[in-house]
Design an enzyme around this catalytic site. Structure first.
Site, PDB file in Angstrom:
ATOM      1  N   ASP A   1      25.380 -21.530 -65.608  1.00  0.00           N
ATOM      2  CA  ASP A   1      25.511 -22.676 -66.507  1.00  0.00           C
ATOM      3  C   ASP A   1      26.968 -23.152 -66.511  1.00  0.00           C
ATOM      4  O   ASP A   1      27.881 -22.385 -66.208  1.00  0.00           O
ATOM      5  CB  ASP A   1      25.090 -22.246 -67.919  1.00  0.00           C
ATOM      6  CG  ASP A   1      24.911 -23.429 -68.853  1.00  0.00           C
ATOM      7  OD1 ASP A   1      24.818 -24.574 -68.371  1.00  0.00           O
ATOM      8  OD2 ASP A   1      24.865 -23.214 -70.083  1.00  0.00           O
ATOM      9  N   GLU A   2      27.199 -24.420 -66.875  1.00  0.00           N
ATOM     10  CA  GLU A   2      28.556 -24.999 -66.991  1.00  0.00           C
ATOM     11  C   GLU A   2      29.359 -24.749 -65.711  1.00  0.00           C
ATOM     12  O   GLU A   2      30.521 -24.335 -65.725  1.00  0.00           O
ATOM     13  CB  GLU A   2      29.308 -24.403 -68.196  1.00  0.00           C
ATOM     14  CG  GLU A   2      28.612 -24.597 -69.538  1.00  0.00           C
ATOM     15  CD  GLU A   2      28.640 -26.047 -70.038  1.00  0.00           C
ATOM     16  OE1 GLU A   2      29.115 -26.944 -69.306  1.00  0.00           O
ATOM     17  OE2 GLU A   2      28.170 -26.290 -71.162  1.00  0.00           O
TER      18      GLU A   2
ATOM     19  N   ARG B   1      29.282 -36.500 -78.101  1.00  0.00           N
ATOM     20  CA  ARG B   1      28.922 -35.552 -79.176  1.00  0.00           C
ATOM     21  C   ARG B   1      28.136 -36.275 -80.266  1.00  0.00           C
ATOM     22  O   ARG B   1      27.440 -35.647 -81.054  1.00  0.00           O
ATOM     23  CB  ARG B   1      30.162 -34.935 -79.852  1.00  0.00           C
ATOM     24  CG  ARG B   1      31.098 -34.081 -78.997  1.00  0.00           C
ATOM     25  CD  ARG B   1      30.409 -33.086 -78.139  1.00  0.00           C
ATOM     26  NE  ARG B   1      30.175 -33.632 -76.810  1.00  0.00           N
ATOM     27  CZ  ARG B   1      29.288 -33.172 -75.952  1.00  0.00           C
ATOM     28  NH1 ARG B   1      28.527 -32.163 -76.265  1.00  0.00           N
ATOM     29  NH2 ARG B   1      29.125 -33.724 -74.759  1.00  0.00           N
TER      30      ARG B   1
ATOM     31  N   LYS C   1      19.719 -29.304 -70.492  1.00  0.00           N
ATOM     32  CA  LYS C   1      19.957 -28.335 -69.415  1.00  0.00           C
ATOM     33  C   LYS C   1      19.508 -26.914 -69.796  1.00  0.00           C
ATOM     34  O   LYS C   1      18.994 -26.188 -68.952  1.00  0.00           O
ATOM     35  CB  LYS C   1      21.417 -28.345 -68.982  1.00  0.00           C
ATOM     36  CG  LYS C   1      22.401 -27.825 -70.017  1.00  0.00           C
ATOM     37  CD  LYS C   1      23.834 -27.948 -69.523  1.00  0.00           C
ATOM     38  CE  LYS C   1      24.834 -27.571 -70.592  1.00  0.00           C
ATOM     39  NZ  LYS C   1      24.822 -26.174 -70.959  1.00  0.00           N
ATOM     40  N   THR C   2      19.681 -26.544 -71.091  1.00  0.00           N
ATOM     41  CA  THR C   2      19.283 -25.184 -71.498  1.00  0.00           C
ATOM     42  C   THR C   2      17.773 -25.019 -71.359  1.00  0.00           C
ATOM     43  O   THR C   2      17.282 -23.960 -70.966  1.00  0.00           O
ATOM     44  CB  THR C   2      19.742 -24.886 -72.945  1.00  0.00           C
ATOM     45  OG1 THR C   2      21.127 -25.221 -73.059  1.00  0.00           O
ATOM     46  CG2 THR C   2      19.567 -23.426 -73.296  1.00  0.00           C
TER      47      THR C   2
ATOM     48  N   GLN D   1      32.126 -33.699 -67.381  1.00  0.00           N
ATOM     49  CA  GLN D   1      32.531 -32.894 -68.538  1.00  0.00           C
ATOM     50  C   GLN D   1      33.454 -31.747 -68.136  1.00  0.00           C
ATOM     51  O   GLN D   1      33.550 -30.752 -68.831  1.00  0.00           O
ATOM     52  CB  GLN D   1      31.286 -32.344 -69.250  1.00  0.00           C
ATOM     53  CG  GLN D   1      30.448 -33.438 -69.890  1.00  0.00           C
ATOM     54  CD  GLN D   1      29.306 -32.872 -70.718  1.00  0.00           C
ATOM     55  OE1 GLN D   1      29.492 -32.340 -71.792  1.00  0.00           O
ATOM     56  NE2 GLN D   1      28.100 -32.982 -70.189  1.00  0.00           N
TER      57      GLN D   1
END
Length: 672
Positions: A214-215, A603, A28-29, A245
Site C-alpha cells: 500500500d502507499e 481531504r 484502495k483499501t 499524493q
C-alpha cells in the site's frame, strides 16, 4: 457495497505484476482487502503465503480489521499484514545468525540514537544540536539508499561529508558492539541479506508467494529493492499508489519507483481507480485542474457521482490574529446553521507554527480541539523507565538502557561511580553491565557503591535467568515491585493524582506485555526479547498516532492529514512563501508543494475553505504576502473570493432563513 469495474479488475488480476493507480478516496483499501479474500477463496492460496505491507501501524491495523471482517478469523489465520519495518524485523529475527547478530538484539529509538551519536561526535561536533540532527539525517539517507560506511567514505567529497562518513563508520561499529539496530536497519539489513544470500532469498520468496504493498509512492530506494527481492522472478504482486499524493521526498520517498516498475517488470498491468467516493464534484474538479499543472508518470482524472456541492470559499484577513478569529467565527456559525459536530471540521496548515494562534482562539471560545501528533504513550518517562529495565533484561549489552535505570529509582550509584564504571568498560572493551560484574572493578569502588552495584547486577541477572526459564510474566511483575516503583512515582510526581495516572500507564504496559507473552487474538505467544523489540518498534511507528475519537476540531499539518477525510476543511495560509513554501520556491521545485495542496483539497468531503492574510509577521518583521499561485490555478468559477457577492435568488434567501430559524429552535430545545 459492490466493486466498480476498475476495482473488480484490480482484484481479479493475479497472474503477474499489477500496479493499482488509486486516486484519493477511490476505495484502495477495499481493493486490497477484497484481493486478499479473492486469493484465499478463489485462487485457493494459503493465507500464510500472502503478505500485505503498508507504512503505519494504524493503516496495518485498519487493513487487518477489514480483512478479518471480509474473510473471518479462521480463513485469515497465518496472513501477514504489517508495516515494512515489522516485516523487516521478522526477517531479521529469523535470520539473525546470517547477520552475525545475537538473538537478543536491541532496537535503538531516536533518543538512543541521538545520545550515542552525541557521545561519539563530542570532539568534532561539540554537542551542536543542528549538526547532530544533520548527521542523523545523512546517516538515514545513506541507509535508505543502501550506502554502507565504506561506500559513504569513498563517495564523500567535502570536509563535512568526510567527517559524517567517518562518524557513520564509528556509529555502525558501536551498534554492532551493542548488538543493536536502529529504525533504518530494519529495512537495510534484510535487503542486503536477501541480495547476497541465495538460500535466505529463496526461503522468503517461497514463504511470501503473493505480496501487496500500500502507499507505494512513499517507498524509498531500500524498500523498493526489498520488494523486488521478495517477489523475485515470479513477480506475483500488487502495489497500490498515487504519484499525485507523493509528499514525503524529504523522508527519502521516491515517486519514480512507480516508473521503475514498468522498466523492471515489462509485463506490468496498470489499473486506474478514478471514481472518488469521498468528495463533491466541485472539490474534485478543483483538485484535478490544480494537479494537471504537474508532470505525470500516469494520467488520471478523478470523478464523483456525488452532488456538485457548494462553492469553495476564500476567507481574507488583515493578519494572522484576525485569520484565526475569522476561521473560528466561521466554524461556529457553520456548525450552528448545519447542526454538525466539532469533529466534522479540520483545519490544515503547512507548518506547525501556524496552529498556535488557532489554539488560543479556540480555547478562548471554549471549543474542544485536538492537535495530531501529541505525546506518544512510549515517550512518557515512566514507560521509558520500565522499557529500559526490560531492554537490559533481554540484552545486557544495551548500555543506553543501563545508563537510564542504574540509579532510577536511586540506589546509591551516583555520577562518580558511573564514571569509574564507564572508564573501566572503555579500557577493558566490555559493556557497562559486564563491567558492573567484574571483581577487580568492584574491589576498587567504595563500600556503599560496591554493595549497590553488586546488588543491582546480581538482581538483574536473576530476573533475566527467570525470564529465560519461562517465568517472564512473573519476572516482569517482580521487577516493578522490587524497585518500589510506585513509591518512587509518589515521591517524584508533582501531585498524588499525577503519580496515580503514571502508575496506571505502567499497569497498562504490563497488561500489553502479558497479552503478548501469553498470545492472544490468535497470535502466537512471544518470548520476552520478542515482546520488547515489538514494543520498541510500536513506539517508533506510533508516535503521534491516537485512535481515540472525541468531539473535537482537528488541527494538523497537511503532511499529517494524508489518508484522512473530513466533511468540512479549512486550509489556512494559502500564500506564496507558506504554500508553496519559500524553500521550494527558491529551489524552483513547487511540484511537491502542489501535491501537498492537492492532498489538502481532497481531504474535504462536502465543503472547502481557504484563508489568506494581507499582512503576516515573520522573524519579528511584518510583510505583505501574495496569494498562493495555487489559488489562481484553480477554476475561478468555482471559487468565492471575499468581494465576490454572488446573486442570491428569493428562494435561496428564504431557504437560508428557514434553516437559520430551525437551527435556533433546535439550539433552544424547541422542535415545534
Amino acid at each position: 457495497m459492490k466493486l466498480n469495474p476498475a476495482q473488480q479488475q484490480a482484484v481479479e488480476f493475479v497472474s503477474g505484476p499489477c500496479l493499482v493507480l488509486a486516486g484519493a478516496g477511490s476505495g484502495k483499501t477495499r481493493v486490497i482487502t477484497n484481493k486478499i479474500a479473492h486469493l484465499v477463496r478463489e485462487c485457493r492460496m494459503s493465507p500464510r503465503h500472502i503478505a500485505a505491507v503498508t507504512f503505519t501501524n494504524k493503516a496495518a491495523r485498519e487493513m487487518r480489521e477489514r480483512v478479518g471482517q471480509t474473510l473471518g478469523r479462521k480463513e485469515s489465520r497465518g496472513l501477514t499484514v504489517s508495516t515494512f519495518h515489522t516485516l523487516g524485523l521478522d526477517i531479521i529475527r529469523r535470520e539473525h545468525k546470517h547477520l552475525r547478530l545475537k538473538a537478543n538484539f536491541s532496537l535503538f529509538d531516536d533518543q538512543d540514537q541521538v545520545a550515542l551519536l552525541k557521545e561519539l561526535s563530542i570532539d568534532q561536533l561539540k554537542e551542536d544540536k543542528d549538526l547532530i540532527k544533520q548527521l542523523i539525517s545523512q546517516i538515514s539517507n545513506w541507509k535508505n539508499d543502501l550506502i554502507l560506511p565504506k561506500q559513504a567514505k569513498d563517495q564523500a567529497s567535502g570536509e563535512r561529508d568526510q567527517l559524517f562518513a567517518h562518524l557513520y563508520q564509528i556509529y555502525t561499529q558501536h551498534m554492532k558492539a551493542y548488538n543493536a539496530l536502529d529504525f533504518d536497519d530494519l529495512i537495510v539489513m534484510p535487503t542486503i541479506l536477501l541480495a547476497t544470500n541465495q538460500t535466505v532469498r529463496e526461503y522468503w520468496q517461497n514463504r511470501i508467494r503473493y505480496l501487496l504493498v500500500d502507499e507505494y509512492q512513499d517507498t524509498n530506494t531500500s524498500q523498493y529493492q526489498l520488494v523486488k527481492l521478495l517477489v523475485g522472478e515470479r513477480a506475483r504482486f500488487t502495489v497500490v499508489g498515487d504519484d499525485d499524493q507523493s509528499i514525503y521526498s524529504w523522508r527519502g520517498a521516491q515517486p519514480k519507483n512507480l516508473m521503475l516498475l514498468q522498466t523492471d517488470f515489462p509485463q506490468l498491468k496498470v489499473v486506474k481507480l478514478e471514481q472518488n467516493y469521498r468528495s463533491s464534484q466541485r472539490i474534485l474538479k478543483c483538485a484535478n485542474i490544480l494537479i494537471e499543472n504537474n508532470e505525470h508518470i500516469f494520467d488520471k482524472s478523478l470523478f464523483s457521482e456525488l452532488p456538485y456541492g457548494e462553492p469553495v470559499k476564500i476567507i481574507s484577513a488583515k493578519n494572522e490574529e484576525q485569520e484565526a478569529e475569522r476561521v473560528v467565527a466561521e466554524l461556529i456559525g457553520h456548525r450552528f446553521m448545519n447542526g454538525t459536530s466539532y469533529k466534522d471540521y479540520a483545519v490544515l496548515y503547512r507548518g506547525n507554527h501556524q496552529s498556535r494562534l488557532l489554539e488560543k482562539t479556540l480555547m478562548n471560545n471554549r471549543i474542544p480541539y485536538k492537535i495530531s501528533g501529541g505525546t506518544s504513550f512510549f515517550s512518557r518517562s515512566e514507560i521509558k523507565d520500565i522499557m529500559a529495565y526490560l531492554r537490559v533484561m533481554v540484552n545486557d549489552e544495551d548500555d543506553n538502557a543501563l545508563l537510564r535505570v542504574i540509579n532510577t529509582p536511586r540506589r546509591e550509584i551516583g555520577p562518580a561511580t558511573m564514571e569509574r564504571i564507564g572508564t573501566y568498560a572503555n579500557e577493558t572493551h566490555v559493556n557497562l553491565f559486564e563491567a558492573c560484574c567484574k571483581a577487580d572493578l568492584l574491589a576498587a569502588l567504595p563500600a556503599r557503591a560496591r554493595k549497590a552495584v553488586e546488588g543491582f547486577s546480581r538482581w538483574l541477572v536473576e530476573l533475566s535467568d527467570r525470564a529465560q526459564r519461562g517465568e517472564a510474566q512473573q519476572a516482569v511483575r517482580d521487577l516493578i515491585r522490587d524497585i518500589n516503583y510506585e513509591d518512587w512515582l509518589y515521591e517524584t510526581s508533582p501531585s498524588p493524582r499525577a503519580a496515580e495516572m503514571r502508575m496506571k500507564n505502567v499497569s497498562e504496559l504490563f497488561r500489553w506485555i502479558t497479552d503478548m507473552l501469553e498470545g492472544s487474538n490468535d497470535k502466537e505467544p512471544m518470548t520476552l526479547p520478542q515482546v520488547v523489540n515489538r514494543l520498541i518498534l510500536r513506539d517508533m511507528m506510533e508516535r503521534g498516532e491516537d485512535d481515540e475519537e472525541l468531539d473535537q476540531v482537528q488541527l494538523m499539518t497537511l503532511h499529517a492529514s494524508k489518508g484522512l477525510e473530513f466533511p468540512y476543511v479549512y486550509l489556512i495560509g494559502m500564500e506564496e512563501g507558506l504554500l508553496p513554501h519559500q524553500s521550494s520556491i527558491d529551489e524552483e521545485n513547487v511540484d511537491e508543494e502542489r501535491r501537498l495542496a492537492y492532498v489538502g483539497i481532497t481531504r474535504a468531503q462536502k465543503e472547502l475553505f481557504f484563508t489568506l492574510t494581507r499582512e503576516r509577521r515573520q522573524y519579528g518583521e511584518t510583510f505583505k504576502p501574495e496569494p498562493s499561485r495555487f489559488l489562481y490555478e484553480l477554476p475561478q468559477d468555482d471559487l468565492q473570493w471575499p468581494n465576490d457577492k454572488r446573486e442570491v435568488s428569493p428562494e435561496q434567501r428564504e431557504a437560508k432563513g428557514a434553516k437559520g430559524i430551525a437551527a435556533l429552535r433546535a439550539a433552544l430545545g424547541n422542535k415545534d
